[in-house]
Design a protein around this motif. Structure first.
Motif, mmCIF file in Angstrom:
data_model
loop_
_atom_site.group_PDB
_atom_site.id
_atom_site.type_symbol
_atom_site.label_atom_id
_atom_site.label_comp_id
_atom_site.label_asym_id
_atom_site.label_seq_id
_atom_site.Cartn_x
_atom_site.Cartn_y
_atom_site.Cartn_z
ATOM 1 N N ARG A 67 41.717 -4.484 -7.477
ATOM 2 C CA ARG A 67 40.857 -5.669 -7.619
ATOM 3 C C ARG A 67 40.343 -6.108 -6.239
ATOM 4 N N GLN A 68 41.238 -6.117 -5.258
ATOM 5 C CA GLN A 68 40.851 -6.514 -3.909
ATOM 6 C C GLN A 68 39.842 -5.525 -3.320
ATOM 7 N N ALA A 69 40.053 -4.246 -3.548
ATOM 8 C CA ALA A 69 39.113 -3.232 -3.050
ATOM 9 C C ALA A 69 37.749 -3.408 -3.715
ATOM 10 N N ASN A 70 37.733 -3.702 -5.017
ATOM 11 C CA ASN A 70 36.463 -3.936 -5.714
ATOM 12 C C ASN A 70 35.759 -5.168 -5.173
ATOM 13 N N GLN A 71 36.517 -6.235 -4.932
ATOM 14 C CA GLN A 71 35.917 -7.443 -4.375
ATOM 15 C C GLN A 71 35.348 -7.179 -2.990
ATOM 16 N N LYS A 72 36.067 -6.405 -2.198
ATOM 17 C CA LYS A 72 35.598 -6.072 -0.855
ATOM 18 C C LYS A 72 34.296 -5.271 -0.932
ATOM 19 N N ARG A 73 34.262 -4.275 -1.825
ATOM 20 C CA ARG A 73 33.036 -3.481 -1.982
ATOM 21 C C ARG A 73 31.872 -4.365 -2.441
ATOM 22 N N GLU A 74 32.163 -5.295 -3.353
ATOM 23 C CA GLU A 74 31.110 -6.188 -3.841
ATOM 24 C C GLU A 74 30.606 -7.096 -2.715
ATOM 25 N N LEU A 75 31.528 -7.623 -1.923
ATOM 26 C CA LEU A 75 31.121 -8.483 -0.808
ATOM 27 C C LEU A 75 30.309 -7.708 0.224
ATOM 28 N N ILE A 76 30.716 -6.484 0.489
ATOM 29 C CA ILE A 76 29.973 -5.652 1.441
ATOM 30 C C ILE A 76 28.573 -5.362 0.894
ATOM 31 N N ALA A 77 28.492 -5.043 -0.391
ATOM 32 C CA ALA A 77 27.180 -4.770 -1.000
ATOM 33 C C ALA A 77 26.305 -6.021 -0.963
ATOM 34 N N ARG A 78 26.901 -7.173 -1.258
ATOM 35 C CA ARG A 78 26.128 -8.421 -1.199
ATOM 36 C C ARG A 78 25.652 -8.687 0.227
ATOM 37 N N ARG A 79 26.542 -8.475 1.188
ATOM 38 C CA ARG A 79 26.178 -8.705 2.596
ATOM 39 C C ARG A 79 25.033 -7.778 2.991
ATOM 40 N N GLU A 80 25.123 -6.526 2.594
ATOM 41 C CA GLU A 80 24.055 -5.574 2.915
ATOM 42 C C GLU A 80 22.735 -6.003 2.276
ATOM 43 N N GLU A 81 22.799 -6.498 1.037
ATOM 44 C CA GLU A 81 21.589 -6.952 0.341
ATOM 45 C C GLU A 81 21.011 -8.196 1.022
ATOM 46 N N LEU A 82 21.880 -9.121 1.409
ATOM 47 C CA LEU A 82 21.415 -10.313 2.131
ATOM 48 C C LEU A 82 20.800 -9.939 3.475
ATOM 49 N N ASP A 83 21.440 -9.004 4.182
ATOM 50 C CA ASP A 83 20.890 -8.555 5.468
ATOM 51 C C ASP A 83 19.529 -7.892 5.286
ATOM 52 N N ALA A 84 19.401 -7.072 4.254
ATOM 53 C CA ALA A 84 18.118 -6.415 3.984
ATOM 54 C C ALA A 84 17.049 -7.450 3.629
ATOM 55 N N THR A 85 17.447 -8.471 2.862
ATOM 56 C CA THR A 85 16.506 -9.540 2.503
ATOM 57 C C THR A 85 16.091 -10.306 3.752
#
Length: 185
Positions: A67-85
Motif C-alpha cells: 500500500r505504501q509503495a502504491n501511494q509513493k508511486r501515485e504521489l510521484i506520478a502526481r508530482r510529475e504531472e504537476l511539474d509537467a503542467t
C-alpha cells in the motif's frame, strides 16, 4: 523334593519374575511413549500457533508495504504531472504569442506608475519593445517570462512586476484547486 520339582519351581519363579519385569517394562514404555506423544503434540501446537501469528503479521506487513509503495508511486506520478503542467504553463506564459500579453503589460504599468518617477524600468527582453516610451527610464534586461522590474535610482528598492512572480503567486495560492481539478481529491 526332587531335583526336577525344584527345577520346575525355580523355572516357574523365574518365569513369573521375568513376566513381572517385562510387564513393568511394557507399562513404563507405554508411559514414556504417551509422555513423548504429549510433548510432541504440545510442541507441534506451539509451533503451529507461532507460525500462524508470524504468517498473519507478515501478511499485514506485506499489505502495508505494498500500500505504501502504491501511494509513493501515485504521489510521484502526481508530482510529475504537476511539474509537467507547471512547465507547460511557464512555456505558454513566456511565449511572445500569449493572448492578452499587451493588456497584462498595460495593467502592470498602471500599477507601477504609483511607485514614483525616479524609478528605472528593467524589462524582460521579450517585452522591451512594448515597454519603451512608457514614462520610465529603461535599464538593462532582466530574466523572466515577461514583464519588468522597477528599481530605485540608488538600487535600494526593487519592485517585481515580472510574469514569473505573479505566476508563482497564483500557482501557490491555487495549488489545491489545481490538484482537485487534475486528480479529483
Amino acid at each position: 523334593m526332587t531335583l526336577e520339582a525344584l527345577s520346575n519351581e525355580i523355572a516357574a519363579k523365574a518365569s513369573a519374575e521375568g513376566k513381572a519385569i517385562t510387564d513393568a517394562a511394557r507399562a513404563q514404555a507405554k508411559g514414556i511413549a504417551a509422555e513423548a506423544k504429549a510433548t510432541a503434540e504440545s510442541t507441534r501446537s506451539d509451533m503451529v500457533a507461532r507460525a500462524e501469528r508470524e504468517s498473519s503479521q507478515l501478511s499485514v506487513e506485506v499489505v502495508a508495504s505494498a500500500r505504501q509503495a502504491n501511494q509513493k508511486r501515485e504521489l510521484i506520478a502526481r508530482r510529475e504531472e504537476l511539474d509537467a503542467t507547471w512547465d507547460a504553463i511557464r512555456e505558454k506564459v513566456g511565449s511572445a504569442d500569449l493572448k492578452g500579453r499587451a493588456d497584462t503589460l498595460k495593467a502592470l504599468l498602471a500599477e507601477a506608475k504609483g511607485a514614483g518617477d525616479d524609478m528605472v524600468l528593467h524589462p524582460v527582453a521579450i517585452d522591451r519593445k512594448a515597454l519603451t516610451g512608457q514614462g520610465f527610464d529603461l535599464g538593462d534586461d532582466v530574466d523572466g517570462l515577461g514583464g519588468f522590474t522597477l528599481e530605485s535610482a540608488d538600487g535600494s528598492i526593487v519592485l517585481d512586476f515580472r510574469f514569473d512572480s505573479r505566476l508563482e503567486d497564483a500557482w501557490g495560492s491555487n495549488l489545491g484547486a489545481v490538484n482537485e481539478a487534475m486528480f479529483g481529491n
